[in-house]
Design an enzyme around this catalytic site. Structure first.
Site, PDB file in Angstrom:
ATOM      1  N   SER A 269      27.992 -47.870 -49.049  1.00 54.67           N
ATOM      2  CA  SER A 269      27.657 -47.557 -48.095  1.00 54.67           C
ATOM      3  C   SER A 269      27.319 -46.161 -47.334  1.00 54.67           C
ATOM      4  CB  SER A 269      27.292 -49.351 -47.336  1.00 54.67           C
ATOM      5  OG  SER A 269      28.506 -49.303 -46.505  1.00 54.67           O
ATOM      6  N   HIS A 299      32.207 -54.355 -52.735  1.00 60.27           N
ATOM      7  CA  HIS A 299      31.557 -54.052 -51.823  1.00 60.27           C
ATOM      8  C   HIS A 299      31.939 -54.738 -50.143  1.00 60.27           C
ATOM      9  CE1 HIS A 299      31.659 -50.585 -48.388  1.00 60.27           C
ATOM     10  NE2 HIS A 299      30.098 -51.083 -48.442  1.00 60.27           N
ATOM     11  N   HIS A 345      43.078 -52.308 -51.243  1.00 59.47           N
ATOM     12  CA  HIS A 345      42.030 -51.612 -51.011  1.00 59.47           C
ATOM     13  C   HIS A 345      42.203 -50.691 -51.792  1.00 59.47           C
ATOM     14  CE1 HIS A 345      39.940 -48.999 -47.998  1.00 59.47           C
ATOM     15  NE2 HIS A 345      39.001 -49.856 -47.893  1.00 59.47           N
ATOM     16  N   ARG A 354      43.009 -53.159 -39.168  1.00 60.13           N
ATOM     17  CA  ARG A 354      41.839 -53.574 -38.734  1.00 60.13           C
ATOM     18  C   ARG A 354      42.661 -55.266 -39.267  1.00 60.13           C
ATOM     19  NH1 ARG A 354      37.290 -51.828 -42.752  1.00 60.13           N
ATOM     20  NH2 ARG A 354      39.016 -52.088 -44.209  1.00 60.13           N
ATOM     21  N   LYS A 395      48.015 -51.722 -56.716  1.00 62.36           N
ATOM     22  CA  LYS A 395      48.766 -50.183 -55.789  1.00 62.36           C
ATOM     23  C   LYS A 395      49.207 -51.094 -54.156  1.00 62.36           C
ATOM     24  CE  LYS A 395      46.480 -46.577 -58.714  1.00 62.36           C
ATOM     25  NZ  LYS A 395      45.775 -45.682 -58.763  1.00 62.36           N
ATOM     26  N   ASN A 400      43.864 -56.803 -46.370  1.00 64.56           N
ATOM     27  CA  ASN A 400      42.795 -56.129 -45.835  1.00 64.56           C
ATOM     28  C   ASN A 400      42.307 -56.375 -44.843  1.00 64.56           C
ATOM     29  OD1 ASN A 400      40.610 -57.324 -46.697  1.00 64.56           O
ATOM     30  ND2 ASN A 400      40.984 -56.143 -48.441  1.00 64.56           N
ATOM     31  N   ASP A 402      39.616 -57.467 -45.598  1.00 61.62           N
ATOM     32  CA  ASP A 402      38.506 -59.375 -45.281  1.00 61.62           C
ATOM     33  C   ASP A 402      39.215 -60.210 -45.521  1.00 61.62           C
ATOM     34  OD1 ASP A 402      36.016 -57.940 -45.871  1.00 61.62           O
ATOM     35  OD2 ASP A 402      37.219 -56.974 -47.810  1.00 61.62           O
TER      36      ASP A 402
END
Length: 463
Positions: A269, A299, A345, A354, A395, A400, A402
């Protein structure tokens, strides 16, 4: 001799009153602060070009070209840098740094969108007065023009909320200050000032636009609150969504929107906004394109996928939540050929800061600590990394942002999954639009990378 108190009284009398907020004469505005910092950045860019334009900063491998350009050092992005191990930094500041120094809303504890926007744009920490003044200025611009409300109200409620958001943002281009100034002819050094006007106007209107879409699609029986000139951006957003009395959700949204505001320039984005903006499209058109990139499943839809997966786990294992049951469900997901949503990620190789910040928020709220879905998220985060390491195909086996963001929204009653990406879209404007201002201030050129066919690539390798 005039006494100091007399001088102070005269100074206070000259303050500008705006909806109860008084701007001190010595308080610099956002535009004034930018005017101070831009020349140094322009000089830094000039020096980089003059002294280091031929310096090599990396190499391009075939895997970069075939793998979505991951890892290529190919963009200038001033506000944030994402380190694989340390995570995101905003002008060198970590998330905990920002939480300590960025001003909250009156009566709140979490940093506001306005204070994060100020930091992203200027590289400076705003004073509480500056942050609150910016809130007042945005609230003044917050109402939607009639033609946009009519457009949104005319759309079928079955149309995806992100499609509606992109259409509404693009329609605001009707009143673009940059487009009008460009058409009448302005000098390049002036581009950034009109771009800034458009960007602030868009950020101001996003809560009303996003809330109207939410009302139309999910709660058409509800009336829609007007913009409250005494609230900050997210305070207004929460109020217009119908959650104004829920202080816990409002504070969570403040943190969520500040944290999601910028995450370097290479994500789909942000990169889309930069690419379209490089054609000198105005901020409304540029950011509408970014929103359609954000709407893609790879995304911006991740947190709703996590919530669906966690709820499916909760349904299958029931009240008997043990580490062994969670581990079994993780392996069941992996052996079915699916990925575990919310883990891994494209850049990060450690837990997402975050995610850590949102988990810390959860730990301070007894109602979240008692929530079964939040408890499941926390326990899954303890177990999943070892399972994913053993599986050996990721990896980064760590959670993350989300992995928890959508679950907290759900707990607080914002349960419409499809709408979650709209909240992300309100947030990501802070960073993407910041960079449009800086791209114009620095005179960055049209983006035009070189592409190859597979035959041409093989020929290049052979030669």
């Amino acid at each position: 001799m005039i006494c100091r108190s007399s001088l102070l009284a005269k100074s206070v009398a000259r303050n500008i009153s705006n909806n109860g907020f008084r701007r001190l004469a010595s308080t610099k505005s956002l535009k004034e602060t930018l005017q101070e910092v831009i020349p140094a950045k322009q000089e830094q860019l000039k020096k980089l070009k003059a002294e280091h334009s031929q310096a090599v900063v990396g190499e391009v491998k075939v895997e970069n070209i075939l793998g979505g350009m991951r890892g290529l050092k190919a963009m200038l992005w001033e506000a944030s840098v994402l380190d694989p191990n340390e995570g995101i930094r905003f002008h060198g500041m970590t998330i905990p740094d920002c939480q300590k120094v960025l001003p909250p809303a009156p009566g709140g504890k979490e940093m506001t969108a306005e204070s994060m926007l100020w930091l992203l744009l200027t590289g400076k920490v705003p004073t509480p007065d500056q942050s609150h003044q910016l809130s007042a200025e945005l609230a003044e611009m917050g109402e939607l023009p009639l033609f946009v409300t009519q457009l949104i109200d005319s759309l079928p409620k079955t149309l995806h909320p992100m499609t509606q958001l992109g259409m509404g943002v693009a329609a605001l281009n009707h009143d673009s200050k940059f487009q009008a100034a460009y058409e009448r002819g302005i000098k390049k050094p002036e581009y950034w000032t009109y771009t800034l006007e458009d960007c602030l106007n868009l950020i101001a209107k996003l809560p009303a636009l996003a809330a109207r879409i939410y009302r139309n699609v999910y709660h058409p029986e509800r009336s829609l609150e007007s913009v409250d000139k005494n609230l900050d951006l997210v305070g207004n957003y929460s109020n217009m969504l119908g959650f104004g009395q829920n202080e816990h959700l409002t504070e969570y949204l403040r943190l969520y929107i500040a944290l999601h505001g910028d995450h370097e320039g290479g994500n789909a984005s942000a990169h889309t906004a930069h690419l379209v903006g490089s054609t000198l499209s105005d901020p409304y058109i540029s950011y509408s394109a970014a929103l359609f990139a954000l709407a893609g499943p790879l995304h911006g839809l991740a947190n709703q996928e996590v919530l669906r997966w966690q709820m499916a786990m909760q349904k299958e294992i029931g009240d008997n939540i043990t580490h062994e049951n969670i581990k079994d469900y993780l392996w069941k997901t992996l052996r079915s050929g699916q990925v575990v949503p919310g883990y891994g990620h494209g850049v990060l190789r450690n837990p997402d800061p975050r995610f850590v910040a949102l988990q810390e928020f959860c730990k301070t709220r007894p109602e979240l600590q008692a929530s079964p879905i939040i408890q499941l998220v926390q326990q899954t985060a303890e177990i999943a990394p070892d399972v994913l390491k053993e599986h050996g195909k990721t990896k980064n086996p760590y959670p993350n942002v989300d992995a928890t963001s959508g679950c907290v929204l759900y707990h607080y009653g914002l349960t419409e999954f499809k709408y979650y990406t709209v909240i992300f879209g309100v947030s990501r404007a802070l960073g993407a639009l910041t960079q449009l201002v800086w791209a114009r201030a620095l005179g960055l050129p049209l983006e035009r990378p070189k592409s190859y066919s597979m035959d041409a690539l093989q020929k290049l390798i052979k030669n």
